[in-house]
Design a protein around this motif. Structure first.
Motif, PDB file in Angstrom:
ATOM      1  N   CYS A  95     -11.736   6.363   2.885  1.00 10.11           N
ATOM      2  CA  CYS A  95     -10.943   5.030   3.045  1.00 10.11           C
ATOM      3  C   CYS A  95     -11.078   4.631   4.484  1.00 10.11           C
ATOM      4  CB  CYS A  95      -9.784   5.105   2.381  1.00 10.11           C
ATOM      5  SG  CYS A  95      -9.668   5.675   0.913  1.00 10.11           S
ATOM      6  N   GLU A 118       0.792  -1.129   0.109  1.00  4.12           N
ATOM      7  CA  GLU A 118      -0.137   0.040  -0.077  1.00  4.12           C
ATOM      8  C   GLU A 118       0.638   1.325  -0.113  1.00  4.12           C
ATOM      9  OE1 GLU A 118      -2.135  -3.361   1.751  1.00  4.12           O
ATOM     10  OE2 GLU A 118      -0.352  -2.476   2.423  1.00  4.12           O
ATOM     11  N   HIS A 159      -5.212   2.978  -1.923  1.00  2.91           N
ATOM     12  CA  HIS A 159      -6.664   2.094  -1.462  1.00  2.91           C
ATOM     13  C   HIS A 159      -7.352   1.953  -2.589  1.00  2.91           C
ATOM     14  CE1 HIS A 159      -9.287   0.727   1.354  1.00  2.91           C
ATOM     15  NE2 HIS A 159     -10.196   1.326   0.859  1.00  2.91           N
ATOM     16  N   LYS A 215      -2.900   3.404   7.141  1.00  8.68           N
ATOM     17  CA  LYS A 215      -3.789   4.904   6.637  1.00  8.68           C
ATOM     18  C   LYS A 215      -3.336   6.013   7.765  1.00  8.68           C
ATOM     19  CE  LYS A 215      -7.508   1.823   5.161  1.00  8.68           C
ATOM     20  NZ  LYS A 215      -8.964   1.542   5.279  1.00  8.68           N
ATOM     21  N   ASN A 218      -6.056  -1.304   8.669  1.00  5.26           N
ATOM     22  CA  ASN A 218      -6.042   0.293   8.871  1.00  5.26           C
ATOM     23  C   ASN A 218      -4.824   0.883   9.367  1.00  5.26           C
ATOM     24  OD1 ASN A 218      -9.001   0.926   8.207  1.00  5.26           O
ATOM     25  ND2 ASN A 218      -9.148  -1.088   9.778  1.00  5.26           N
TER      26      ASN A 218
END
Length: 167
Positions: A118, A71, A95, A157, A154
């Motif tokens: 997201c 990612e 994402h 992020k 998560n």
């Protein structure tokens, strides 16, 4: 007999020279190692924190040192050299094929429970609740406690600002 006397004199001379104690001069070798820069890295990487890299390291080397993820969003030119003036790097993330900015986990978007692209409302609530009761999230260990079972999906992020970071 002359040869014998010559041999003995030569032997005495050799012994005398070997017995002399000449101090050896220490030779200092030049330091050929590169200067080192310390950079704080956070965001879409496996580990955040301070990393020491040789001067001339590029963004790819920085992301690799912190643990690049699938990612991790790399700059358009990942081989661009990061000079010593840059002390903090926050890697954004991808994402569903869309480039997205990493979010400051202790920032106003989270603490005021604003909707974030997201990120589900439940995740924002978990983080905001943790911060309300425990104070700022200072490292990945605390982020993992705050997110619980939702950590793996998560954590990349969010970033922890350098001012809030504690190892």
């Amino acid at each position: 007999m002359k040869r014998f006397i010559g041999f003995v004199l030569l032997l005495i001379l050799c012994c005398a020279l070997c017995a002399c104690d000449y101090p050896l001069k220490e030779v200092e070798l030049p330091n050929k190692s590169m200067p080192v820069n310390t950079v704080y890295i956070s965001g879409a990487v496996k580990n955040d924190g301070y990393f020491e890299l040789e001067a001339g390291a590029d963004y790819f080397a920085l992301a690799s040192a912190a643990g690049m993820l699938a990612e991790t969003l790399m700059p358009d030119n990942p081989s661009l050299v990061v000079d010593g003036k840059i002390t903090t790097i926050v890697f954004d993330f991808i994402h569903n094929g869309i480039a997205t900015d990493s979010i400051n986990v202790n920032g106003v978007l989270v603490t005021n429970r604003f909707p974030i692209d997201c990120v589900s409302c439940e995740i924002i609530d978990k983080l905001a609740d943790y911060i309300e009761y425990n104070g700022v999230i200072a490292n990945r260990r605390e982020l993992k406690i705050a997110l619980g079972d939702d950590y793996e999906d998560n954590y990349y992020k969010f970033f922890i600002s350098e001012q809030d970071y504690e190892a």
